[in-house]
Design an enzyme around this catalytic site. Sequence first.
Site, PDB file in Angstrom:
ATOM      1  N   ILE A 165      10.406   5.113  10.723  1.00  0.00           N
ATOM      2  CA  ILE A 165       9.358   4.866   9.711  1.00  0.00           C
ATOM      3  C   ILE A 165       8.009   5.473  10.081  1.00  0.00           C
ATOM      4  O   ILE A 165       7.126   5.572   9.237  1.00  0.00           O
ATOM      5  CB  ILE A 165       9.214   3.359   9.372  1.00  0.00           C
ATOM      6  CG1 ILE A 165       8.760   2.540  10.586  1.00  0.00           C
ATOM      7  CG2 ILE A 165      10.511   2.808   8.793  1.00  0.00           C
ATOM      8  CD1 ILE A 165       8.376   1.096  10.223  1.00  0.00           C
ATOM      9  N   THR A 218       8.224  -5.534  17.286  1.00  0.00           N
ATOM     10  CA  THR A 218       8.115  -7.000  17.353  1.00  0.00           C
ATOM     11  C   THR A 218       7.896  -7.546  18.773  1.00  0.00           C
ATOM     12  O   THR A 218       7.909  -8.762  18.956  1.00  0.00           O
ATOM     13  CB  THR A 218       9.378  -7.666  16.753  1.00  0.00           C
ATOM     14  OG1 THR A 218      10.530  -7.156  17.439  1.00  0.00           O
ATOM     15  CG2 THR A 218       9.510  -7.409  15.276  1.00  0.00           C
ATOM     16  N   ASP A 254       3.008 -15.244  10.613  1.00  0.00           N
ATOM     17  CA  ASP A 254       1.947 -16.244  10.816  1.00  0.00           C
ATOM     18  C   ASP A 254       0.862 -15.716  11.763  1.00  0.00           C
ATOM     19  O   ASP A 254      -0.247 -16.235  11.791  1.00  0.00           O
ATOM     20  CB  ASP A 254       2.550 -17.536  11.402  1.00  0.00           C
ATOM     21  CG  ASP A 254       3.357 -17.289  12.671  1.00  0.00           C
ATOM     22  OD1 ASP A 254       4.242 -16.407  12.637  1.00  0.00           O
ATOM     23  OD2 ASP A 254       3.106 -17.950  13.690  1.00  0.00           O
ATOM     24  N   TYR A 279      -0.193  -7.223  17.933  1.00  0.00           N
ATOM     25  CA  TYR A 279       0.918  -7.302  16.975  1.00  0.00           C
ATOM     26  C   TYR A 279       0.422  -7.860  15.633  1.00  0.00           C
ATOM     27  O   TYR A 279       0.669  -7.282  14.574  1.00  0.00           O
ATOM     28  CB  TYR A 279       2.027  -8.191  17.562  1.00  0.00           C
ATOM     29  CG  TYR A 279       3.087  -8.611  16.576  1.00  0.00           C
ATOM     30  CD1 TYR A 279       4.075  -7.731  16.151  1.00  0.00           C
ATOM     31  CD2 TYR A 279       3.101  -9.923  16.068  1.00  0.00           C
ATOM     32  CE1 TYR A 279       5.040  -8.143  15.247  1.00  0.00           C
ATOM     33  CE2 TYR A 279       4.064 -10.334  15.161  1.00  0.00           C
ATOM     34  CZ  TYR A 279       5.033  -9.431  14.758  1.00  0.00           C
ATOM     35  OH  TYR A 279       5.983  -9.833  13.862  1.00  0.00           O
TER      36      TYR A 279
HETATM   37  N1  LIG Z   1      10.857 -12.258  15.328  1.00  0.00           N
HETATM   38  C1  LIG Z   1       9.936 -13.136  14.906  1.00  0.00           C
HETATM   39  O1  LIG Z   1       9.777 -14.222  15.483  1.00  0.00           O
HETATM   40  C2  LIG Z   1       9.084 -12.808  13.711  1.00  0.00           C
HETATM   41  C3  LIG Z   1       8.088 -13.727  13.313  1.00  0.00           C
HETATM   42  C4  LIG Z   1       7.324 -13.447  12.182  1.00  0.00           C
HETATM   43  C5  LIG Z   1       7.550 -12.281  11.474  1.00  0.00           C
HETATM   44  N2  LIG Z   1       8.495 -11.399  11.890  1.00  0.00           N
HETATM   45  C6  LIG Z   1       8.683 -10.167  11.111  1.00  0.00           C
HETATM   46  O2  LIG Z   1       9.963 -10.251  10.508  1.00  0.00           O
HETATM   47  C7  LIG Z   1      10.534  -8.947  10.397  1.00  0.00           C
HETATM   48  C8  LIG Z   1      11.911  -8.944  10.973  1.00  0.00           C
HETATM   49  O3  LIG Z   1      11.842  -9.357  12.346  1.00  0.00           O
HETATM   50  P1  LIG Z   1      13.121  -9.331  13.291  1.00  0.00           P
HETATM   51  O4  LIG Z   1      12.970 -10.443  14.264  1.00  0.00           O
HETATM   52  O5  LIG Z   1      14.365  -9.183  12.470  1.00  0.00           O
HETATM   53  O6  LIG Z   1      12.839  -7.948  14.074  1.00  0.00           O
HETATM   54  P2  LIG Z   1      13.786  -7.177  15.112  1.00  0.00           P
HETATM   55  O7  LIG Z   1      15.018  -7.974  15.371  1.00  0.00           O
HETATM   56  O8  LIG Z   1      12.908  -6.765  16.242  1.00  0.00           O
HETATM   57  O9  LIG Z   1      14.220  -5.901  14.267  1.00  0.00           O
HETATM   58  C9  LIG Z   1      13.326  -4.881  13.927  1.00  0.00           C
HETATM   59  C10 LIG Z   1      14.107  -3.599  13.766  1.00  0.00           C
HETATM   60  O10 LIG Z   1      13.167  -2.545  13.449  1.00  0.00           O
HETATM   61  C11 LIG Z   1      13.544  -1.425  14.214  1.00  0.00           C
HETATM   62  N3  LIG Z   1      12.450  -0.469  14.413  1.00  0.00           N
HETATM   63  C12 LIG Z   1      11.510  -0.472  15.386  1.00  0.00           C
HETATM   64  N4  LIG Z   1      10.744   0.629  15.292  1.00  0.00           N
HETATM   65  C13 LIG Z   1      11.211   1.345  14.227  1.00  0.00           C
HETATM   66  C14 LIG Z   1      10.846   2.593  13.649  1.00  0.00           C
HETATM   67  N5  LIG Z   1       9.846   3.342  14.151  1.00  0.00           N
HETATM   68  N6  LIG Z   1      11.537   3.032  12.570  1.00  0.00           N
HETATM   69  C15 LIG Z   1      12.557   2.293  12.072  1.00  0.00           C
HETATM   70  N7  LIG Z   1      12.970   1.118  12.596  1.00  0.00           N
HETATM   71  C16 LIG Z   1      12.288   0.647  13.660  1.00  0.00           C
HETATM   72  C17 LIG Z   1      14.001  -2.020  15.522  1.00  0.00           C
HETATM   73  O11 LIG Z   1      14.708  -1.087  16.294  1.00  0.00           O
HETATM   74  P3  LIG Z   1      14.664  -1.214  17.918  1.00  0.00           P
HETATM   75  O12 LIG Z   1      15.264  -2.541  18.258  1.00  0.00           O
HETATM   76  O13 LIG Z   1      15.467  -0.033  18.346  1.00  0.00           O
HETATM   77  O14 LIG Z   1      13.207  -1.140  18.299  1.00  0.00           O
HETATM   78  C18 LIG Z   1      14.844  -3.184  15.045  1.00  0.00           C
HETATM   79  O15 LIG Z   1      16.172  -2.797  14.745  1.00  0.00           O
HETATM   80  C19 LIG Z   1       9.535  -8.001  11.073  1.00  0.00           C
HETATM   81  O16 LIG Z   1       8.726  -7.413  10.086  1.00  0.00           O
HETATM   82  C20 LIG Z   1       8.692  -8.911  11.941  1.00  0.00           C
HETATM   83  O17 LIG Z   1       7.382  -8.384  12.124  1.00  0.00           O
HETATM   84  C21 LIG Z   1       9.275 -11.645  12.977  1.00  0.00           C
END
Ligand SMILES: NC(=O)c1ccc[n+]([C@@H]2O[C@H](COP(=O)([O-])OP(=O)(O)OC[C@H]3O[C@@H](n4cnc5c(N)ncnc54)[C@H](OP(=O)(O)O)[C@@H]3O)[C@@H](O)[C@H]2O)c1
Length: 279
Positions: free
Chosen positions: A37, A62, A102, A125
């Site tokens: 992205i 993340t 949050d 972040y």
């Molecule tokens: N986890 C939490 O506690 C939390 C809390 C609040 C909000 N959120 C938000 O919720 C959403 C989903 O979170 P999640 O926990 O499912 O995240 P995740 O498990 O870390 O998954 C994020 C995915 O995005 C990929 N990614 C990273 N850099 C990228 C790039 N340059 N181009 C394309 N893909 C890329 C990652 O690949 P790699 O693994 O190879 O880097 C990973 O597969 C995110 O927007 C996050 O900010 C998460």
Amino acid sequence: MRVLVTGVKGQLGYDVMNELAGRGHEGIGVDIQEMDITDAASVEKVITEAAPDAVIHCAAYTAVDAAEDNVDLCRRVNAGGTENIARVCKALNCKMMYISTDYVFNGQGTRPWEPDDKREPLNVYGQTKYEGELAVETLEKFFLVRIAWVFGVNGKNFIKTMLNLGKTRDHLTVVADQIGSPTYTYDLARLLVDMIETDKYGRYHATNEGLCSWYEFACEIFKQAGMNVTVSPVTSDQYPAKAKRPMNSRMDKSKLDEMGFKRLPSWQDALGRYLKEIQ
Ligand SMILES: NC(=O)c1ccc[n+]([C@@H]2O[C@H](COP(=O)([O-])OP(=O)(O)OC[C@H]3O[C@@H](n4cnc5c(N)ncnc54)[C@H](OP(=O)(O)O)[C@@H]3O)[C@@H](O)[C@H]2O)c1
């Protein structure tokens, strides 16, 4: 609907793809291999060729603590990457859903955060996710959904960390002064697809129901998993981390009711189903 989903190798993207398939929608899943992205040309090509009705943007940088030392990469992914996607959605006139956090709030007080409250992130972040929000808000057809304390089958999270630590230790200390609500990606995926089927655009908060501290969350994990691990509460000051965390992550979800969306089940119920799923 044809829906392009980013971050499908992560926790949330994986469950969103399953939910779309189960509801008869055509999901087109991409992760960094298919569409980095941060690469504006690749984003334009992949999304334009897919010609989706909607994009659900789950990809993000993340690693909250690592972000403090990797500001540039974190910003390129969370702010620049989101801006790249928003630009193409605008050109194609398709809906865009952005998943935020949050951590855009400063965590002060005890009042639950409302979707239109002032944003004042405490860490890198959170700041870059906020910048992503600003990019999405330039669109007419946007959903901005803030979630918190995420756990899903596909990826690393607090529950898996606790279960792993509990295999080798019979006592742990966990912070008790940060209050929030866990979010099970399986439950959230249902709500996100409910939303994307509508044109009820805007900012929302969505987590499982009920509040807890990380300490209370850990106690419930070991209780439900039937593991004999004692947990002691500590303050955030006693457990310093690289990135500052908000103490108050209470999220007001009344807008879900107002807009006719069904809330998620309680976090304890979600935890029970999750433990069965991963065992
Ligand atoms: N986890 C939490 O506690 C939390 C809390 C609040 C909000 N959120 C938000 O919720 C959403 C989903 O979170 P999640 O926990 O499912 O995240 P995740 O498990 O870390 O998954 C994020 C995915 O995005 C990929 N990614 C990273 N850099 C990228 C790039 N340059 N181009 C394309 N893909 C890329 C990652 O690949 P790699 O693994 O190879 O880097 C990973 O597969 C995110 O927007 C996050 O900010 C998460």
